[in-house]
Design an enzyme around this catalytic site. Structure first.
Site, mmCIF file in Angstrom:
data_model
loop_
_atom_site.group_PDB
_atom_site.id
_atom_site.type_symbol
_atom_site.label_atom_id
_atom_site.label_comp_id
_atom_site.label_asym_id
_atom_site.label_seq_id
_atom_site.Cartn_x
_atom_site.Cartn_y
_atom_site.Cartn_z
ATOM 1 C CB SER A 20 -0.939 -0.028 1.213
ATOM 2 O OG SER A 20 -1.863 1.036 1.143
ATOM 3 C CB THR A 21 1.322 4.092 2.370
ATOM 4 O OG1 THR A 21 -0.087 4.165 2.589
ATOM 5 C CG2 THR A 21 1.910 5.487 2.325
ATOM 6 C CG ASP B 270 -5.831 -5.587 2.506
ATOM 7 O OD1 ASP B 270 -6.504 -6.591 2.780
ATOM 8 O OD2 ASP B 270 -5.733 -5.125 1.350
ATOM 9 C CG MET C 150 -0.872 3.908 6.459
ATOM 10 S SD MET C 150 -1.793 5.411 6.083
ATOM 11 C CE MET C 150 -0.451 6.531 5.715
#
Length: 356
Positions: free
Chosen positions: A175-176, A298, A295
């Site tokens: 993700s990020t 998941d 973050m």
């Protein structure tokens, strides 16, 4: 808690006001200045000391990409890019992410979005989160050294074959900070990589295709945005399209991609959990699962299902190199991770477990 100081950079006075109002309405955020282009931003940084910068990508005189490079050279300030979803806007956003931007926000309707309120919560959340990122890792120059490997030294392959496992699959969730992490890992995989690769990168629709094209241009393996119904091939990386979950179904002796828009999971579609759970149902495959920077949590539940399904090796990115140590941390806490590695070592660990 001290207020988070933000500098808002956009060539539109309307957008500067709108973004500033969104942020100033938050109790823990204070907009300490605005700038109308990259050059103006660099001038303001001589006197202002913001904790976070929001930066438009497309601006006259000096655009967001040029400004980002200067900021990363001379300062240690997290930068969030705001971009239109045009083809050019998406491509520039991906370049910005790989050049060290923390994150990006897609403007709903072009460079001047009268409906920017649709992403108000996203702007606020990302500004708050960006103050906690690992900025040292984020602005470190990318190094894509090739790994020396020997495909003829196939002891691991023989061992897997002796166990009756001849088929392999690699799945990656991030993700990020993910576009940079993916560049680190995928550029080190050889063109004759012996498994298909499934990737979920949290990203809105319109940006994953640009990410795939950018990575494809610098990798030995093929990287593409996944298409519904296509049959998986070895040495090809399939990135789930923004807005769609990516699942796998068996078609005869092959695997095919199934994209759907079922309910959002963990705030995301695509979701890493959805992909991992789908792969966990494959009985005749040896699986390698990787969870990198991001973050939230998941991927952790899906990883448990993958491990319960058997024949899975799990790798998590270390806290040291994660831009945000959220997803890898929660994955590690499940006690299902076999190895924790720095981002520049992950490809090597993958090759070991895949058997190359």
């Amino acid at each position: 808690m001290n207020s988070l100081k933000v500098l808002v950079v956009d060539d539109s006075a309307f957008m500067r006001k709108l973004i500033s109002d969104f942020l100033n309405n938050e109790p823990n955020i204070e907009v300490i200045g605005t700038a109308r282009n990259g050059q103006d931003c660099l001038l303001k940084l001589q006197t202002l000391k913001p904790d976070v910068i929001t930066m438009d990508v497309e601006m006259p005189i000096m655009n967001g990409l040029e400004a980002l490079k200067e900021i990363n050279t001379h300062y240690r300030i997290p930068v969030i890019m705001l971009s239109s979803t045009t083809k050019q806007g998406a491509e520039n956003t991906i370049i910005a992410m790989q050049a060290g931007a923390v994150d990006f926000i897609a403007k709903p309707s072009g460079s001047i979005s009268l409906d920017l309120h649709k992403v108000r919560d996203e702007i606020v959340t990302k500004v708050l989160h960006s103050s906690r990122v690992n900025i040292t890792e984020l602005i470190k120059p990318l190094q894509n050294k090739k790994i020396s490997y020997n495909i003829n030294d196939s002891t691991s392959i023989k061992e897997l074959n002796n166990k009756g496992v001849k088929k392999k699959i690699l799945c990656i969730g991030t993700s990020t900070g993910g576009p940079r992490a993916l560049q680190y890992v995928l550029t080190k995989l050889p063109g004759n990589f012996t498994a298909p690769i499934l990737i979920v990168q949290h990203m809105p629709a319109g940006f994953t295709q640009s990410l795939a094209k950018r990575l494809n241009s610098i990798c030995e393996i093929e990287v593409k945005e996944a298409e519904n119904g296509e049959i998986l091939k070895k040495g090809v990386a399939y990135i789930a399209p923004g807005g769609w979950h990516m699942k796998i179904k068996e078609v005869g002796t092959s695997l095919a991609i199934r994209l759907d828009q079922s309910e959002i999971r963990n705030g995301h579609r695509p979701s890493v959990d959805v992909m991992f759970e789908s792969v966990s149902r494959l009985k005749d495959y040896s699986k390698v699962a990787v969870i990198m920077t991001g973050m939230g949590s998941d991927g952790a539940k899906g990883l448990i299902q993958l491990k319960n399904g058997g024949n899975t090796k799990a790798i998590a990115e270390s806290e040291k190199t994660s831009v945000v140590f959220g997803m890898p941390k929660v994955a590690i806490e499940t006690k299902q991770v076999d190895e924790v590695a720095n981002v520049d070592e992950i490809a090597e660990v993958i090759l070991k477990h895949i058997g190359m």
